[in-house]
Design a protein around this motif. Structure first.
Motif, PDB file in Angstrom:
ATOM      1  N   ARG A  68      53.563  15.447  87.572  1.00  0.00           N
ATOM      2  CA  ARG A  68      52.860  14.936  86.394  1.00  0.00           C
ATOM      3  C   ARG A  68      52.288  16.061  85.528  1.00  0.00           C
ATOM      4  O   ARG A  68      52.293  15.971  84.305  1.00  0.00           O
ATOM      5  CB  ARG A  68      51.739  14.004  86.857  1.00  0.00           C
ATOM      6  CG  ARG A  68      51.090  13.203  85.740  1.00  0.00           C
ATOM      7  CD  ARG A  68      52.043  12.235  85.118  1.00  0.00           C
ATOM      8  NE  ARG A  68      51.370  11.312  84.203  1.00  0.00           N
ATOM      9  CZ  ARG A  68      52.000  10.556  83.330  1.00  0.00           C
ATOM     10  NH1 ARG A  68      53.322  10.584  83.259  1.00  0.00           N
ATOM     11  NH2 ARG A  68      51.329   9.743  82.532  1.00  0.00           N
ATOM     12  N   ARG A 197      44.446  12.564  89.127  1.00  0.00           N
ATOM     13  CA  ARG A 197      43.116  11.953  89.264  1.00  0.00           C
ATOM     14  C   ARG A 197      42.029  12.931  88.843  1.00  0.00           C
ATOM     15  O   ARG A 197      41.055  12.564  88.180  1.00  0.00           O
ATOM     16  CB  ARG A 197      42.912  11.487  90.709  1.00  0.00           C
ATOM     17  CG  ARG A 197      41.607  10.751  90.941  1.00  0.00           C
ATOM     18  CD  ARG A 197      41.688   9.808  92.128  1.00  0.00           C
ATOM     19  NE  ARG A 197      42.107  10.469  93.347  1.00  0.00           N
ATOM     20  CZ  ARG A 197      41.302  10.688  94.399  1.00  0.00           C
ATOM     21  NH1 ARG A 197      40.034  10.307  94.343  1.00  0.00           N
ATOM     22  NH2 ARG A 197      41.761  11.257  95.486  1.00  0.00           N
ATOM     23  N   GLY A 200      41.908  13.238  85.011  1.00  0.00           N
ATOM     24  CA  GLY A 200      41.311  12.035  84.442  1.00  0.00           C
ATOM     25  C   GLY A 200      39.802  12.020  84.574  1.00  0.00           C
ATOM     26  O   GLY A 200      39.079  11.647  83.639  1.00  0.00           O
ATOM     27  N   ARG A 203      38.189  14.817  82.330  1.00  0.00           N
ATOM     28  CA  ARG A 203      38.182  14.363  80.939  1.00  0.00           C
ATOM     29  C   ARG A 203      37.054  13.363  80.718  1.00  0.00           C
ATOM     30  O   ARG A 203      36.331  13.430  79.724  1.00  0.00           O
ATOM     31  CB  ARG A 203      39.518  13.716  80.601  1.00  0.00           C
ATOM     32  CG  ARG A 203      40.674  14.682  80.413  1.00  0.00           C
ATOM     33  CD  ARG A 203      41.979  13.912  80.220  1.00  0.00           C
ATOM     34  NE  ARG A 203      43.116  14.801  80.019  1.00  0.00           N
ATOM     35  CZ  ARG A 203      44.384  14.406  80.034  1.00  0.00           C
ATOM     36  NH1 ARG A 203      44.677  13.122  80.234  1.00  0.00           N
ATOM     37  NH2 ARG A 203      45.365  15.271  79.848  1.00  0.00           N
ATOM     38  N   LYS A 204      36.912  12.422  81.632  1.00  0.00           N
ATOM     39  CA  LYS A 204      35.881  11.398  81.503  1.00  0.00           C
ATOM     40  C   LYS A 204      34.492  12.014  81.525  1.00  0.00           C
ATOM     41  O   LYS A 204      33.572  11.536  80.845  1.00  0.00           O
ATOM     42  CB  LYS A 204      36.026  10.392  82.645  1.00  0.00           C
ATOM     43  CG  LYS A 204      35.181   9.135  82.493  1.00  0.00           C
ATOM     44  CD  LYS A 204      35.763   8.183  81.487  1.00  0.00           C
ATOM     45  CE  LYS A 204      35.057   6.841  81.517  1.00  0.00           C
ATOM     46  NZ  LYS A 204      35.637   5.875  80.566  1.00  0.00           N
ATOM     47  N   TRP A 252      40.584   3.665  88.265  1.00  0.00           N
ATOM     48  CA  TRP A 252      40.952   3.079  86.984  1.00  0.00           C
ATOM     49  C   TRP A 252      40.275   1.729  86.774  1.00  0.00           C
ATOM     50  O   TRP A 252      39.672   1.483  85.728  1.00  0.00           O
ATOM     51  CB  TRP A 252      42.472   2.948  86.898  1.00  0.00           C
ATOM     52  CG  TRP A 252      42.982   2.287  85.669  1.00  0.00           C
ATOM     53  CD1 TRP A 252      42.744   2.658  84.371  1.00  0.00           C
ATOM     54  CD2 TRP A 252      43.809   1.116  85.617  1.00  0.00           C
ATOM     55  NE1 TRP A 252      43.386   1.794  83.505  1.00  0.00           N
ATOM     56  CE2 TRP A 252      44.052   0.843  84.249  1.00  0.00           C
ATOM     57  CE3 TRP A 252      44.391   0.302  86.583  1.00  0.00           C
ATOM     58  CZ2 TRP A 252      44.831  -0.233  83.829  1.00  0.00           C
ATOM     59  CZ3 TRP A 252      45.177  -0.757  86.172  1.00  0.00           C
ATOM     60  CH2 TRP A 252      45.388  -1.010  84.808  1.00  0.00           C
ATOM     61  N   ILE A 257      38.234   6.486  85.392  1.00  0.00           N
ATOM     62  CA  ILE A 257      39.253   7.170  84.604  1.00  0.00           C
ATOM     63  C   ILE A 257      39.796   6.175  83.581  1.00  0.00           C
ATOM     64  O   ILE A 257      39.722   4.964  83.793  1.00  0.00           O
ATOM     65  CB  ILE A 257      40.406   7.745  85.466  1.00  0.00           C
ATOM     66  CG1 ILE A 257      41.072   6.668  86.313  1.00  0.00           C
ATOM     67  CG2 ILE A 257      39.890   8.878  86.351  1.00  0.00           C
ATOM     68  CD1 ILE A 257      42.243   7.154  87.146  1.00  0.00           C
ATOM     69  N   ASP A 258      40.337   6.685  82.477  1.00  0.00           N
ATOM     70  CA  ASP A 258      40.765   5.817  81.376  1.00  0.00           C
ATOM     71  C   ASP A 258      42.217   5.359  81.499  1.00  0.00           C
ATOM     72  O   ASP A 258      42.620   4.424  80.806  1.00  0.00           O
ATOM     73  CB  ASP A 258      40.572   6.542  80.042  1.00  0.00           C
ATOM     74  CG  ASP A 258      39.103   6.770  79.727  1.00  0.00           C
ATOM     75  OD1 ASP A 258      38.275   5.924  80.116  1.00  0.00           O
ATOM     76  OD2 ASP A 258      38.782   7.799  79.091  1.00  0.00           O
ATOM     77  N   GLN A 259      42.999   6.028  82.329  1.00  0.00           N
ATOM     78  CA  GLN A 259      44.396   5.662  82.515  1.00  0.00           C
ATOM     79  C   GLN A 259      44.701   5.562  84.008  1.00  0.00           C
ATOM     80  O   GLN A 259      44.108   6.284  84.812  1.00  0.00           O
ATOM     81  CB  GLN A 259      45.321   6.725  81.901  1.00  0.00           C
ATOM     82  CG  GLN A 259      45.169   6.915  80.407  1.00  0.00           C
ATOM     83  CD  GLN A 259      45.933   8.142  79.949  1.00  0.00           C
ATOM     84  OE1 GLN A 259      45.572   9.278  80.240  1.00  0.00           O
ATOM     85  NE2 GLN A 259      47.027   7.901  79.227  1.00  0.00           N
ATOM     86  N   LEU A 260      45.621   4.677  84.342  1.00  0.00           N
ATOM     87  CA  LEU A 260      46.020   4.560  85.747  1.00  0.00           C
ATOM     88  C   LEU A 260      46.638   5.845  86.250  1.00  0.00           C
ATOM     89  O   LEU A 260      46.357   6.278  87.374  1.00  0.00           O
ATOM     90  CB  LEU A 260      46.996   3.394  85.925  1.00  0.00           C
ATOM     91  CG  LEU A 260      47.601   3.213  87.319  1.00  0.00           C
ATOM     92  CD1 LEU A 260      46.513   2.977  88.359  1.00  0.00           C
ATOM     93  CD2 LEU A 260      48.614   2.072  87.327  1.00  0.00           C
ATOM     94  N   PRO A 262      46.796   9.438  84.627  1.00  0.00           N
ATOM     95  CA  PRO A 262      46.565  10.416  83.553  1.00  0.00           C
ATOM     96  C   PRO A 262      47.698  11.428  83.461  1.00  0.00           C
ATOM     97  O   PRO A 262      48.304  11.815  84.472  1.00  0.00           O
ATOM     98  CB  PRO A 262      45.262  11.095  83.987  1.00  0.00           C
ATOM     99  CG  PRO A 262      44.577  10.072  84.835  1.00  0.00           C
ATOM    100  CD  PRO A 262      45.680   9.381  85.573  1.00  0.00           C
TER     101      PRO A 262
END
Length: 265
Positions: A68, A197, A200, A203-204, A252, A257-260, A262
C-alpha cells in the motif's frame, strides 16, 4: 476501555487460540453427545488450522498491506525528525536482563539508526509503551536509548514517548509531544504491514509524516496455494494479517481513521 476490550477480543480471535477453543468445544460436545455441534466445531478447528498453517492466506493478507505504501524513490534533503513506532524490542527480556534484544520487528530500530546517520540533524522520536494487558515488560521507548546510543545516535537527539499502548496512542501522544509545525518534514518508520493503519492514525492526529516502511514479511509473489512457506511463518503471517485487517476495520468504524484502507495522497 477500548484497549482492554481489544486485547480480550484478540485473545479469542487469533487463529491458534480460536482453533484450541473450537477443539475444546468439540470435545465437550462429544462427551455430551451433541454430535452436530461436535462435528461443526471440530471441522471449524481443522479449517482454521489448515488455512493458517498450510496455505498462503497470511502472506496474501499481509501483501496487500505491505504494497500500500511503497518507499519513496527520493527524500527531501532536510528531515526534521524520524518517528519510529515500538513493537520491535523484547520488553519482558530487556526489563530483566537490561539489554536491547530485538524481536521479528526489530528492523524498525535498525532502519532508524541508519536513517539517523543519513540525517544527522534529525530528531528521533521513539513512541512505544507497554502494549500488554497482563504481561510485564519494559517499554520500547525505555529500551531504545540503550540500543540507539550503542549504534552511534547521540542521546540529545532522542525524544521518548513511553505511555502509548497501541497505535492510536502512538499517534496522539507523539503529536502532543513534538507539536510538528507547518513545513516540518518527518519520517514515519514502522512495519510495512502496519503502515496503512499508522498513516491513517497519524493523519487523524494532525501529524503528517512520510511513510518509510520496513520489516517486510512477504515477497509479494506468493500467490494462492498451499505449502508455500514453513508452518510457523505461515501461522505468524496469518495471525498478523488478520489482526491488522481487524484493527483497520475497528479503527474505521469507531472514527479513529477516515478510510478503511488509508493510502498515499
Amino acid at each position: 476501555m477500548f484497549f482492554v476490550i481489544s486485547k480480550i477480543f484478540w485473545f479469542f480471535a487469533q487463529p491458534a487460540n480460536l482453533a484450541v477453543l473450537l477443539i475444546l468445544t468439540s470435545l465437550a460436545a462429544t462427551v455430551l453427545a451433541w454430535r452436530r455441534l461436535a462435528f461443526w466445531t471440530g471441522s471449524g478447528a481443522a479449517l482454521v488450522l489448515a488455512l493458517s498453517v498450510w496455505s498462503s492466506l497470511g502472506a496474501n493478507l499481509l501483501g496487500l498491506l505491505e504494497d500500500r505504501f511503497p518507499r519513496p524513490d527520493a527524500l527531501p534533503e532536510r528531515i526534521d525528525g524520524i518517528v519510529v513506532l515500538g513493537g520491535g524490542l523484547e520488553g519482558g527480556i530487556n526489563k530483566v536482563r537490561g539489554g536491547y534484544e530485538l524481536n521479528s520487528s526489530g528492523d524498525r530500530f535498525v532502519e532508524t539508526a541508519i536513517l539517523a546517520r543519513r540525517y544527522p540533524n534529525a530528531k528521533i522520536l521513539v513512541s512505544g509503551g507497554s502494549g500488554e494487558l497482563l504481561l510485564d515488560g519494559e517499554a520500547d521507548a525505555d529500551t531504545a536509548p540503550r540500543l540507539l546510543t550503542a549504534l552511534g545516535v547521540a542521546p540529545e537527539r532522542l525524544i521518548l514517548e513511553n505511555r502509548s499502548r497501541n497505535t492510536d496512542e502512538n499517534a496522539r501522544f507523539s503529536q502532543r509531544l513534538v507539536e510538528p509545525q507547518p513545513g516540518d518534514t518527518w519520517l514515519l518508520v514502522t512495519s510495512a504491514f502496519h503502515m496503512p493503519r499508522s498513516v491513517g492514525l497519524f493523519r487523524k492526529a494532525g501529524f503528517p509524516a512520510i511513510p518509510w516502511p520496513v520489516d517486510y514479511r512477504t515477497s509479494g509473489e506468493e500467490g494462492a496455494g498451499f505449502f508455500v512457506d514453513n508452518a510457523m511463518d505461515s501461522l505468524q503471517n496469518t495471525t498478523l494479517g488478520i489482526r491488522e485487517w481487524i484493527g483497520l476495520f475497528v479503527y474505521w468504524i469507531t472514527g479513529r481513521i477516515d478510510q478503511l484502507l488509508p493510502g498515499p495522497g
